[in-house]
Design a protein around this motif. Structure first.
Motif, PDB file in Angstrom:
ATOM      1  N   SER A   1      -5.431  -9.627  -3.132  1.00 50.18           N
ATOM      2  CA  SER A   1      -5.925  -8.665  -2.154  1.00 50.18           C
ATOM      3  C   SER A   1      -6.838  -7.634  -2.803  1.00 50.18           C
ATOM      4  CB  SER A   1      -4.750  -7.960  -1.479  1.00 50.18           C
ATOM      5  OG  SER A   1      -5.172  -6.743  -0.917  1.00 50.18           O
ATOM      6  N   PRO A   2      -8.132  -7.778  -2.603  1.00 51.03           N
ATOM      7  CA  PRO A   2      -9.088  -6.823  -3.173  1.00 51.03           C
ATOM      8  C   PRO A   2      -8.821  -5.394  -2.724  1.00 51.03           C
ATOM      9  CG  PRO A   2     -10.227  -8.759  -2.326  1.00 51.03           C
ATOM     10  CD  PRO A   2      -8.793  -8.886  -1.905  1.00 51.03           C
ATOM     11  N   GLN A   3      -8.432  -5.213  -1.458  1.00 48.76           N
ATOM     12  CA  GLN A   3      -8.150  -3.862  -0.976  1.00 48.76           C
ATOM     13  C   GLN A   3      -7.064  -3.199  -1.814  1.00 48.76           C
ATOM     14  OE1 GLN A   3      -8.268  -6.505   0.937  1.00 48.76           O
ATOM     15  NE2 GLN A   3      -9.734  -6.155   2.598  1.00 48.76           N
ATOM     16  N   LEU A   4      -6.018  -3.985  -2.037  1.00 45.97           N
ATOM     17  CA  LEU A   4      -4.910  -3.438  -2.800  1.00 45.97           C
ATOM     18  C   LEU A   4      -5.346  -3.137  -4.233  1.00 45.97           C
ATOM     19  CD1 LEU A   4      -1.993  -2.652  -2.635  1.00 45.97           C
ATOM     20  CD2 LEU A   4      -1.342  -5.003  -3.139  1.00 45.97           C
ATOM     21  N   ARG A   5      -6.190  -4.009  -4.766  1.00 40.99           N
ATOM     22  CA  ARG A   5      -6.692  -3.822  -6.119  1.00 40.99           C
ATOM     23  C   ARG A   5      -7.433  -2.482  -6.205  1.00 40.99           C
ATOM     24  NH1 ARG A   5      -7.792  -9.450  -6.811  1.00 40.99           N
ATOM     25  NH2 ARG A   5      -9.957  -9.108  -6.273  1.00 40.99           N
ATOM     26  N   ASP A   6      -8.281  -2.238  -5.229  1.00 39.57           N
ATOM     27  CA  ASP A   6      -9.012  -0.965  -5.202  1.00 39.57           C
ATOM     28  C   ASP A   6      -8.061   0.216  -5.128  1.00 39.57           C
ATOM     29  OD1 ASP A   6     -11.333  -2.271  -5.359  1.00 39.57           O
ATOM     30  OD2 ASP A   6     -12.067  -1.790  -3.355  1.00 39.57           O
ATOM     31  N   ARG A   7      -7.078   0.073  -4.262  1.00 48.48           N
ATOM     32  CA  ARG A   7      -6.142   1.175  -4.092  1.00 48.48           C
ATOM     33  C   ARG A   7      -5.437   1.495  -5.397  1.00 48.48           C
ATOM     34  NH1 ARG A   7      -4.249   2.076   1.251  1.00 48.48           N
ATOM     35  NH2 ARG A   7      -3.093   4.037   1.330  1.00 48.48           N
ATOM     36  N   ILE A   8      -5.039   0.463  -6.116  1.00 49.22           N
ATOM     37  CA  ILE A   8      -4.372   0.686  -7.396  1.00 49.22           C
ATOM     38  C   ILE A   8      -5.331   1.357  -8.375  1.00 49.22           C
ATOM     39  CG2 ILE A   8      -3.411  -0.474  -9.414  1.00 49.22           C
ATOM     40  CD1 ILE A   8      -2.329  -2.619  -7.501  1.00 49.22           C
ATOM     41  N   ARG A   9      -6.555   0.867  -8.402  1.00 48.79           N
ATOM     42  CA  ARG A   9      -7.506   1.426  -9.348  1.00 48.79           C
ATOM     43  C   ARG A   9      -7.743   2.909  -9.083  1.00 48.79           C
ATOM     44  NH1 ARG A   9     -12.665  -1.721 -11.533  1.00 48.79           N
ATOM     45  NH2 ARG A   9     -12.858  -2.319  -9.353  1.00 48.79           N
TER      46      ARG A   9
ATOM     47  N   GLU B   1       0.834  -1.195   0.000  1.00 48.41           N
ATOM     48  CA  GLU B   1       0.000   0.000   0.000  1.00 48.41           C
ATOM     49  C   GLU B   1       0.874   1.253   0.000  1.00 48.41           C
ATOM     50  OE1 GLU B   1      -0.370  -2.564   1.856  1.00 48.41           O
ATOM     51  OE2 GLU B   1      -2.411  -3.301   1.553  1.00 48.41           O
ATOM     52  N   MET B   2       1.924   1.216   0.783  1.00 47.08           N
ATOM     53  CA  MET B   2       2.809   2.367   0.835  1.00 47.08           C
ATOM     54  C   MET B   2       3.430   2.628  -0.531  1.00 47.08           C
ATOM     55  SD  MET B   2       6.016   2.912   3.445  1.00 47.08           S
ATOM     56  CE  MET B   2       7.200   1.922   2.524  1.00 47.08           C
ATOM     57  N   VAL B   3       3.849   1.569  -1.184  1.00 46.19           N
ATOM     58  CA  VAL B   3       4.495   1.730  -2.483  1.00 46.19           C
ATOM     59  C   VAL B   3       3.504   2.241  -3.526  1.00 46.19           C
ATOM     60  CG1 VAL B   3       5.514   0.437  -4.381  1.00 46.19           C
ATOM     61  CG2 VAL B   3       6.352   0.111  -2.063  1.00 46.19           C
ATOM     62  N   VAL B   4       2.278   1.764  -3.484  1.00 46.02           N
ATOM     63  CA  VAL B   4       1.279   2.283  -4.419  1.00 46.02           C
ATOM     64  C   VAL B   4       1.185   3.794  -4.287  1.00 46.02           C
ATOM     65  CG1 VAL B   4      -1.162   2.340  -5.026  1.00 46.02           C
ATOM     66  CG2 VAL B   4      -0.085   0.176  -4.490  1.00 46.02           C
TER      67      VAL B   4
ATOM     68  N   MET C   1       4.632  -3.444 -11.354  1.00 45.06           N
ATOM     69  CA  MET C   1       4.370  -4.862 -11.571  1.00 45.06           C
ATOM     70  C   MET C   1       4.238  -5.605 -10.246  1.00 45.06           C
ATOM     71  SD  MET C   1       4.044  -5.479 -14.745  1.00 45.06           S
ATOM     72  CE  MET C   1       3.147  -3.921 -14.665  1.00 45.06           C
ATOM     73  N   ALA C   2       5.069  -5.230  -9.304  1.00 50.58           N
ATOM     74  CA  ALA C   2       5.051  -5.932  -8.026  1.00 50.58           C
ATOM     75  C   ALA C   2       3.722  -5.732  -7.314  1.00 50.58           C
ATOM     76  CB  ALA C   2       6.193  -5.459  -7.144  1.00 50.58           C
ATOM     77  N   VAL C   3       3.245  -4.515  -7.253  1.00 47.38           N
ATOM     78  CA  VAL C   3       1.979  -4.304  -6.538  1.00 47.38           C
ATOM     79  C   VAL C   3       0.822  -4.925  -7.309  1.00 47.38           C
ATOM     80  CG1 VAL C   3       2.735  -2.282  -5.268  1.00 47.38           C
ATOM     81  CG2 VAL C   3       1.658  -1.998  -7.504  1.00 47.38           C
ATOM     82  N   VAL C   4       0.909  -4.931  -8.628  1.00 48.92           N
ATOM     83  CA  VAL C   4      -0.138  -5.619  -9.380  1.00 48.92           C
ATOM     84  C   VAL C   4      -0.127  -7.109  -9.032  1.00 48.92           C
ATOM     85  CG1 VAL C   4      -0.803  -6.374 -11.679  1.00 48.92           C
ATOM     86  CG2 VAL C   4      -0.280  -3.985 -11.273  1.00 48.92           C
ATOM     87  N   ALA C   5       1.062  -7.674  -8.931  1.00 48.09           N
ATOM     88  CA  ALA C   5       1.164  -9.086  -8.555  1.00 48.09           C
ATOM     89  C   ALA C   5       0.554  -9.326  -7.181  1.00 48.09           C
ATOM     90  CB  ALA C   5       2.630  -9.530  -8.561  1.00 48.09           C
ATOM     91  N   GLU C   6       0.898  -8.476  -6.248  1.00 50.18           N
ATOM     92  CA  GLU C   6       0.334  -8.614  -4.902  1.00 50.18           C
ATOM     93  C   GLU C   6      -1.184  -8.479  -4.928  1.00 50.18           C
ATOM     94  OE1 GLU C   6       1.984  -9.131  -1.745  1.00 50.18           O
ATOM     95  OE2 GLU C   6       3.346  -9.854  -3.300  1.00 50.18           O
ATOM     96  N   SER C   7      -1.645  -7.572  -5.784  1.00 48.36           N
ATOM     97  CA  SER C   7      -3.077  -7.259  -5.785  1.00 48.36           C
ATOM     98  C   SER C   7      -3.925  -8.452  -6.205  1.00 48.36           C
ATOM     99  CB  SER C   7      -3.351  -6.089  -6.718  1.00 48.36           C
ATOM    100  OG  SER C   7      -3.360  -6.526  -8.059  1.00 48.36           O
TER     101      SER C   7
ATOM    102  N   ARG D   1      -6.164  -5.208 -19.134  1.00 51.67           N
ATOM    103  CA  ARG D   1      -7.596  -5.284 -18.822  1.00 51.67           C
ATOM    104  C   ARG D   1      -7.828  -6.174 -17.601  1.00 51.67           C
ATOM    105  NH1 ARG D   1     -12.809  -3.250 -20.020  1.00 51.67           N
ATOM    106  NH2 ARG D   1     -14.320  -4.908 -19.777  1.00 51.67           N
ATOM    107  N   VAL D   2      -7.213  -7.340 -17.591  1.00 54.37           N
ATOM    108  CA  VAL D   2      -7.485  -8.318 -16.538  1.00 54.37           C
ATOM    109  C   VAL D   2      -6.821  -7.931 -15.222  1.00 54.37           C
ATOM    110  CG1 VAL D   2      -7.129 -10.698 -15.796  1.00 54.37           C
ATOM    111  CG2 VAL D   2      -7.837 -10.209 -18.142  1.00 54.37           C
ATOM    112  N   LEU D   3      -5.570  -7.550 -15.297  1.00 55.28           N
ATOM    113  CA  LEU D   3      -4.826  -7.394 -14.044  1.00 55.28           C
ATOM    114  C   LEU D   3      -4.806  -5.972 -13.509  1.00 55.28           C
ATOM    115  CD1 LEU D   3      -1.802  -9.765 -14.604  1.00 55.28           C
ATOM    116  CD2 LEU D   3      -3.919 -10.149 -13.369  1.00 55.28           C
TER     117      LEU D   3
END
Lengths: 198, 198, 198, 198
Positions: free
Chosen positions: C109-117, C54-57, C100-106, D169-171
DNA sequence: CTATAATCGAGACGGTACGTCCGGTCTTGTA
DNA sequence: TACAAGACCGGACGTACCGTCTCGATTATAG
């Protein structure tokens, strides 16, 4: 000069300290927990004591003031009585865990050593003096010789023997101090004192 | 089948533990420092002991095995001797700080209490038995009655009185145990034992 | 009432995070190192972010806000421009390794996915909308039909195609994005969009 | 010379790796867990791969070989087909989490970058070549000019656009690739290729 | 049919980072 | 000024994995 410290706060903190000692023991006792339990900020603790150990010494010291020496009619009985009540004090979790811990800490801190001596040790020597005086009044022991260093040393010795034996029995040997043990110990001690003083 | 533990590592760790105890004292003793000093990873410590306290008990226990009871010709002298050598042990910083600390911890941990008892307490009762036997051979004390629980209790009592008095004098009262004190104590104890056993 | 968080600390931490990313890369990035570099305790990091990812995002997200879409006169040129500047962003070590790393982690983890989005994806779609609008004003593309889901889908599609192609070229195929490639890509995309929209 | 490695062990390890990826994801994947699951010692893993990343690349690479390009009668349909099957691959947890992670790692390791390129990227470009050839046979696209660098570049470009768009799209955008999206994407791409090749 | 040498399982080991906890200090606003 | 609240630095905690190592035990080939 603006606002004086709230005196009741001291008591609340020391009460909270003892309560935490009972529940968590020394090593799990945290300043934050004591503060919260006392409804007080951590700052307030540090404003009144330099650290955890000093606070705990004060919290525990008052327990020792409960000790008394009721006159049971003979030196032997008086010793039995004080041994039993001291043992019962040393069986309380807040006393046993805290006392050994602060003694351990004190080995690296002269200030703490002094605090223990004045708050606990010196205050309890009164019991030995009182018992000795009473036995002298009864004629069980010879009267003090004036200005006798030997008499003074015997008081200190007696104190270390009584307190040490009970503490060691309860905390190190981990055996109970019951009436039978108290009687045997008192017998031994009276024998010794009589032999020395006679 | 797998790689066995290195036995020498145990000794290195316990040596390092004692050294750190001397320099830092119990409360500043960190696992990381012990590990580094022993040239070992922290993991290795935790693989062998569940925690700091247990490790320290083992580190300190061996010190007590140095205690001996040389024959000084009389019960009184034997007691003086063991009191002095025990006091000298309790004056070593690694012993005094560690012993009280682990006893304090043990008030909240039966496992630790057991470890202390087997590693320290029980091993030292041999001194009391040996001194008693020797006194009986000299004719200073009557022989044991067969299967006497009283004799057994007297041994325990003597142990708590000797160890307790010395520990209390050194650590709590914070006064030195010198030859004079040892003589006074021995006199008191011999008087008591004689009175009880006579 | 209590002491508020220091806002400058956030910036110092994110700066330190980016600096560490450049030097060490994602997998060698440690919280301790970031904390030290920011002149801050590790605790402070964990007080503000649940974890490293999360910090890195947050640390990387601001980089994307630098992207702009200068008007270069034609849709084709605008695409070339944004592709080149996005590629130059994706060539910066702190961006490529971290993203790439945070995408991999995401993926776990839905939370992380949201944060990235919210922190990265949604914020950059503005570029596509802006470019489209500009092309419409120039008459290169027909105007949006009101409430058209198709138009909306085309925007999302364009975004994935542009961003995806650049990222894939740079990070997976490991080939450079130069002006020639940007031109070829823009030609392809304009052809496609024209065919679809025409 | 003496004893050859057990070939079946490789497969067991890669299977275990994929299984752990599914259950735990990249960042919780431990060598010890893979080893135990494969019924193998950790040593055996390190004897065959230099590290976690390399092992995972090999474990995941085989998944990509499942991709095929069935002849669906038109370039548009062929693209739709490959997009859907690639998207379905990228939706499998072991693929999505692992692929992004190793790409992230590869930003700091040329060796790893090579391994990814040979094990994954290069192997899949065959699909683009095949689809292009088929479209040329159908007359949808003009034939390759001999020794044309432009044609070669268009193949690479197409590959990055297709793979990049799907992955993004997916990730990253975290939206599904369904038939509708595949159709819209294929329409866009065919439009572009036709415009470029026209 | 051995003997020899690499492979294998198990797991101890030195490291490194983790995320948590606590001590003691400091900075706010309120009383 | 005292106080509650709580942010803050520093540092130790005990845990989890890493990648290396040492052990016996187990084969498959070369002699």
């Amino acid at each position: 000069m603006a606002r004086p410290r709230n005196a009741a706060t001291d008591l609340a903190i020391l009460d909270a300290t003892r309560a935490e000692l009972v529940e968590k023991g020394w090593s799990k006792l945290t300043m934050a927990a004591v503060a919260e339990r006392a409804g007080v900020a951590k700052t307030t603790l540090y404003r009144r004591w330099p650290g955890r150990s000093e606070m705990v010494v004060d919290a525990v010291a008052v327990l020792f003031d409960e000790l008394e020496l009721p006159d049971r009619g003979s030196l032997q009985s008086d010793i039995e009585g004080v041994v039993l009540s001291f043992a019962s004090l040393m069986s309380r979790p807040e006393a046993k865990t805290a006392l050994m811990a602060v003694v351990a800490e004190s080995t690296h801190s002269p200030q703490l050593r002094d605090r223990i001596r004045t708050a606990v040790v010196d205050r309890q020597k009164r019991l030995v003096r009182q018992g000795r005086l009473r036995a002298q009044e009864r004629g069980e022991l010879p009267a003090d010789r004036p200005d006798s260093a030997e008499d003074e040393q015997l008081i200190d010795l007696t104190f270390d023997v009584v307190a040490g034996a009970v503490v060691h029995r309860v905390l190190v040997s981990d055996e109970p101090v019951d009436e039978q043990w108290a009687a045997a110990f008192a017998l031994l001690l009276v024998g010794g004192i009589t032999a020395v003083s006679g």
